[in-house]
Design a protein around this motif. Structure first.
Motif, PDB file in Angstrom:
ATOM      1  N   CYS A  38       0.788  -1.243   0.000  1.00 11.36           N
ATOM      2  CA  CYS A  38       0.000   0.000   0.000  1.00 11.36           C
ATOM      3  C   CYS A  38       0.816   1.286   0.000  1.00 11.36           C
ATOM      4  O   CYS A  38       0.254   2.354  -0.233  1.00 11.36           O
ATOM      5  CB  CYS A  38      -0.956   0.011   1.178  1.00 11.36           C
ATOM      6  SG  CYS A  38      -0.178   0.114   2.794  1.00 11.36           S
ATOM      7  N   THR A  40       1.890   4.576   0.907  1.00 10.80           N
ATOM      8  CA  THR A  40       1.371   5.594   1.827  1.00 10.80           C
ATOM      9  C   THR A  40      -0.131   5.488   2.077  1.00 10.80           C
ATOM     10  O   THR A  40      -0.693   6.325   2.781  1.00 10.80           O
ATOM     11  CB  THR A  40       1.663   7.006   1.282  1.00 10.80           C
ATOM     12  OG1 THR A  40       0.944   7.190   0.064  1.00 10.80           O
ATOM     13  CG2 THR A  40       3.153   7.216   1.056  1.00 10.80           C
ATOM     14  N   GLY A  41      -0.816   4.495   1.514  1.00 16.23           N
ATOM     15  CA  GLY A  41      -2.246   4.323   1.720  1.00 16.23           C
ATOM     16  C   GLY A  41      -3.111   5.185   0.812  1.00 16.23           C
ATOM     17  O   GLY A  41      -4.322   5.292   1.006  1.00 16.23           O
ATOM     18  N   ARG A  45      -7.283   5.053   0.917  1.00 20.23           N
ATOM     19  CA  ARG A  45      -7.965   6.251   1.401  1.00 20.23           C
ATOM     20  C   ARG A  45      -8.861   6.840   0.305  1.00 20.23           C
ATOM     21  O   ARG A  45      -9.985   7.269   0.568  1.00 20.23           O
ATOM     22  CB  ARG A  45      -6.960   7.299   1.885  1.00 20.23           C
ATOM     23  CG  ARG A  45      -7.598   8.531   2.501  1.00 20.23           C
ATOM     24  CD  ARG A  45      -8.369   8.136   3.744  1.00 20.23           C
ATOM     25  NE  ARG A  45      -9.358   9.117   4.136  1.00 20.23           N
ATOM     26  CZ  ARG A  45      -9.636   9.424   5.391  1.00 20.23           C
ATOM     27  NH1 ARG A  45      -8.987   8.847   6.382  1.00 20.23           N
ATOM     28  NH2 ARG A  45     -10.556  10.295   5.669  1.00 20.23           N
ATOM     29  N   CYS A  58      -4.739  -2.460   4.734  1.00 19.55           N
ATOM     30  CA  CYS A  58      -3.696  -2.451   3.716  1.00 19.55           C
ATOM     31  C   CYS A  58      -2.392  -2.846   4.371  1.00 19.55           C
ATOM     32  O   CYS A  58      -2.200  -2.650   5.573  1.00 19.55           O
ATOM     33  CB  CYS A  58      -3.607  -1.101   2.996  1.00 19.55           C
ATOM     34  SG  CYS A  58      -3.213   0.312   4.008  1.00 19.55           S
ATOM     35  N   ALA A  69       0.947   5.262   6.036  1.00 26.48           N
ATOM     36  CA  ALA A  69      -0.410   4.864   5.661  1.00 26.48           C
ATOM     37  C   ALA A  69      -1.353   5.032   6.847  1.00 26.48           C
ATOM     38  O   ALA A  69      -2.469   5.533   6.688  1.00 26.48           O
ATOM     39  CB  ALA A  69      -0.424   3.427   5.153  1.00 26.48           C
ATOM     40  N   ARG A  72      -2.360   8.592   7.060  1.00 27.13           N
ATOM     41  CA  ARG A  72      -3.297   8.961   5.994  1.00 27.13           C
ATOM     42  C   ARG A  72      -4.691   8.388   6.258  1.00 27.13           C
ATOM     43  O   ARG A  72      -5.694   8.992   5.897  1.00 27.13           O
ATOM     44  CB  ARG A  72      -2.786   8.462   4.649  1.00 27.13           C
ATOM     45  CG  ARG A  72      -3.666   8.870   3.471  1.00 27.13           C
ATOM     46  CD  ARG A  72      -3.153   8.314   2.157  1.00 27.13           C
ATOM     47  NE  ARG A  72      -1.887   8.863   1.795  1.00 27.13           N
ATOM     48  CZ  ARG A  72      -1.687   9.848   0.918  1.00 27.13           C
ATOM     49  NH1 ARG A  72      -2.719  10.390   0.319  1.00 27.13           N
ATOM     50  NH2 ARG A  72      -0.485  10.284   0.647  1.00 27.13           N
ATOM     51  N   ALA A  80      -3.478   0.040   8.501  1.00 26.54           N
ATOM     52  CA  ALA A  80      -2.318  -0.481   7.781  1.00 26.54           C
ATOM     53  C   ALA A  80      -1.552  -1.418   8.703  1.00 26.54           C
ATOM     54  O   ALA A  80      -1.409  -1.148   9.897  1.00 26.54           O
ATOM     55  CB  ALA A  80      -1.419   0.667   7.333  1.00 26.54           C
TER      56      ALA A  80
END
Length: 188
Positions: A38, A40-41, A45, A58, A69, A72, A80
């Motif tokens: 993932c 930074t996600g 998001r 994730c 992540a 975020r 995450a």
């Protein structure tokens, strides 16, 4: 240790492709999602904010990526975790599984944020194998990769009971990216 992969054209393509695909779904907004690798996600998001996901997880092998992540995803029913594949998740737990794994042909030691293995598809295939069990029957998987690898990926997916093909394309000056949409066949 390399920094988490930053969202780019490929990340935006995956997000937009899955979002558009889900616009006509009856369960839209009630989906449970899993993103592997993932970074930074960004995609998870974005799918939550677009009303596609109700809850999601994730995962990334990078501690730094998982921490970014989590930041975020804060304030949403999303989380995450640090993992290298979907083995940490319960069977048939997700309606959607999606990933944008590193896909350049090179050794992981060179740069794990972009290296997909010797031929560029090895990491995508490991995500496919590990996440197939996490997908509920009738669920969908979205995989972003370089178009030259799509055929091999689809052959492996078919052996695992997933059918589908190319859903979205993005031609860049140096490569063509595709998002494959696959559905896990329902048991008869």
């Amino acid at each position: 240790m390399p920094q988490p992969y930053r969202p780019s054209d490929d990340s935006a393509l995956l997000l937009d492709c899955v979002r558009r695909s889900m616009e006509m779904e009856e369960d839209r907004g009630g989906m449970r999602g899993l993103e592997l690798g993932c970074g930074t996600g960004f995609v998870t998001r974005g799918l939550f904010d677009a009303g596609v996901l109700r809850i999601a997880a994730c995962g990334d092998v990078s501690v730094e990526a998982a921490e970014e992540a989590r930041d975020r995803l804060r304030g949403a029913p999303l989380d995450a975790v640090i993992c290298d594949a979907a083995g940490a998740f319960r069977d048939s737990a997700f309606d959607l599984v999606y990933f944008n794994p590193p896909y350049l042909p090179c050794d992981y030691e060179e740069d794990s944020t972009v290296c997909g293995g010797r031929n560029g598809i090895e990491l995508a295939l490991s995500f496919l194998e590990s996440s197939r069990g996490s997908l509920r029957p009738g669920g969908r998987m979205y995989a972003l990769m370089e178009s030259d690898c799509a055929g091999e990926f689809l052959e492996n997916a078919e052996r695992l009971g997933l059918t589908g093909g190319v859903r979205c394309r993005l031609r860049l000056f140096f490569e063509e990216l595709v998002v494959l949409e696959l559905e896990l066949r329902r048991a008869r």
